[in-house]
Enzyme design. Structure first.
Site, mmCIF file in Angstrom:
data_model
loop_
_atom_site.group_PDB
_atom_site.id
_atom_site.type_symbol
_atom_site.label_atom_id
_atom_site.label_comp_id
_atom_site.label_asym_id
_atom_site.label_seq_id
_atom_site.Cartn_x
_atom_site.Cartn_y
_atom_site.Cartn_z
ATOM 1 N N TYR A 204 0.819 -1.201 0.000
ATOM 2 C CA TYR A 204 0.000 0.000 0.000
ATOM 3 C C TYR A 204 0.857 1.256 0.000
ATOM 4 C CZ TYR A 204 -2.670 3.939 1.609
ATOM 5 O OH TYR A 204 -3.206 5.195 1.709
ATOM 6 N N HIS A 265 -2.637 0.897 7.244
ATOM 7 C CA HIS A 265 -3.787 0.643 6.369
ATOM 8 C C HIS A 265 -4.437 -0.709 6.647
ATOM 9 C CE1 HIS A 265 -6.102 1.841 2.729
ATOM 10 N NE2 HIS A 265 -5.680 3.028 3.111
#
Length: 461
Positions: A204, A265
């Protein structure tokens, strides 16, 4: 004459003088249009029409609401961007909110929010709230224009000159990450989010073949991705071991003065999330974001008792049931709500006020899929709230600036207000139409829901 009698005589004389002059004063002021308007009052300004503008000036799907009023030339602009379900939000606005709100008084912002919230009976959720946000922010824009003031003035006025921003620095490795972080520091940013690629994995927030959310650009959307056919692969153990090394390297190379942030995340286990926060504590992060998913809020209680690392959370939150416990129990340090996700500026200012009393600072979610209108609304709260933490964002791409005339300026790491009535932004509708949504299907960012473990298990998010 006694002193009391003298004062009484003077008072009576003065009152008689004022009464005698009353008619002549009124006659003198009567021809003045401003006086006449103040005495008679003005009729309510009402919502004449609501329009939805779908535009992607930099290939990010943005949903903009335009509220037109019965006062010629007076319009308001708001952000309703839910980029993953933009077409559904458009329907909610055009088919449901618009007919419900035509003819309403534009000054009744709070009641319009509450009645819109109740109107669907089954309340809340990202589609309804983003639709409501577009109207809500537009009404605040209108109120500022009617008052001749920037919106932050309506919220109490400035408590700071600008909002400190944080820059997104990412790299395929530590060397590239350091270069980009230094470039941000040279531009005046005092806060930098650091994200580094994990070799062989769809990481990510990083650039390169496994960039962004984790989907490789070679994914064929005609070929179904599922548990027996995973493409973009993610495993959290290797990442969890790398994060402390990244912080150690960046702190050593960049020094002690720069504030470093990182976004987990949600992509780790409970144990890994806690261990990451414990391991990086010695490197003094400004905050670690989203170590757990919103479905597992109780994990924050376990984390709080084990380290002092500042924690940020909230970009996926919708209602007070999600964020109120974390704020009141002081389980987080920064609230990261995406303001259109909770219904706009009206609820966001309440969250900011609530958070102040529990020592929680604001760090509203502000990526590229928050339009400049959303950033301007956030900025109005940030300039007028004592408990501001940091603003996510480093400026706006050129195409976006041309569509959204009057974007807030970012200078020396601060986002600054335009000092114009309302939000200070006007949307060029003709130019916006030249940037239609990217062709679909899929009509959303395909990578969410397709990043998987090696065994095919889909990850969050």
């Amino acid at each position: 004459m006694k002193r009391r009698d003298a004062l009484r005589s003077l008072t009576l004389a003065g009152g008689a003088s004022l009464l005698a002059a009353k008619n002549s004063l009124a006659e003198t002021l009567a021809p003045n249009p401003a006086y006449t308007q103040a005495v008679k009052g003005t009729g309510p300004v009402k919502i004449k029409d609501i329009k939805t503008i779908m535009t992607a000036p930099d290939r990010i799907r943005l949903v903009v609401v335009k509220v037109e009023t019965t006062e010629p030339g007076l319009v308001g602009w708001g952000c309703a961007t839910f980029t993953q379900r933009a077409l559904v939000v458009e329907t909610a606005i055009e088919k449901y909110l618009k007919p419900f709100l035509i003819g309403r008084n534009v000054d009744e912002i709070e009641d319009i929010w509450q009645s819109s919230y109740m109107s669907s009976y089954w309340r809340n959720g990202p589609v309804l709230f983003n639709a409501m946000s577009g109207v809500d922010i537009a009404l605040w824009d209108i109120k500022g224009k009617r008052a001749g003031m920037p919106v932050y003035q309506l919220l109490g006025g400035k408590v700071r000159k600008g909002a400190d921003c944080y820059f997104h620095a990412s790299g395929k490795d530590f060397v590239e990450l350091e270069e980009r972080a230094r470039a941000a520091m040279e531009r005046g940013f005092r806060h930098v989010r650091i994200q580094a690629g994990v070799e062989g994995l769809a990481t990510y927030g990083t650039a390169g073949p496994n960039r962004g959310t984790g989907a490789a650009p070679t994914v064929d959307t005609n070929e179904a991705v599922g548990p027996t056919n995973p493409k973009a692969i993610w495993e959290s153990a290797k990442y969890a071991r790398q994060v402390p090394k990244m912080f150690e390297q960046m702190r050593k190379k960049l020094g002690d003065d720069i504030e470093l942030l990182h976004d987990v995340h949600e992509r780790v286990t409970l144990q890994q999330g806690i261990q990451i926060c414990k391991d990086v504590e010695q490197f003094r992060p400004f905050f670690i974001e989203d170590p757990f998913p919103p479905e597992e809020n109780d994990h924050f209680r376990l984390l709080r008792g084990q380290c002092n690392t500042p924690i940020a959370m909230g970009e996926l939150f919708n209602t007070q049931h999600e964020y109120l416990p974390l704020i009141k129990d002081r389980l987080i340090d920064f609230i990261r709500i995406h303001i259109s996700q909770i219904g706009g500026l009206s609820p966001a200012r309440k969250v900011a006020a609530l958070s102040e009393y529990f020592g929680v600072r604001t760090a509203w979610h502000g990526p590229g899929d928050a339009s400049p209108l959303a950033h301007a609304a956030q900025l109005a709260i940030e300039l007028s709230s004592y408990n501001f933490g940091v603003h996510e964002g480093s400026g706006f791409p050129q195409n976006t600036q041309e569509v959204f005339k009057g974007c807030p300026e970012v200078k020396d790491g601060y986002m600054l207000a335009q000092e114009k009535p309302g939000l200070g932004i006007e949307v060029d509708e003709k130019l916006a139409a030249k940037f239609p949504f990217p062709d679909g299907p899929p009509n959303f960012d395909y990578s969410w829901g397709t990043t998987r473990r090696k065994d095919g298990t889909v990850i969050r998010p």
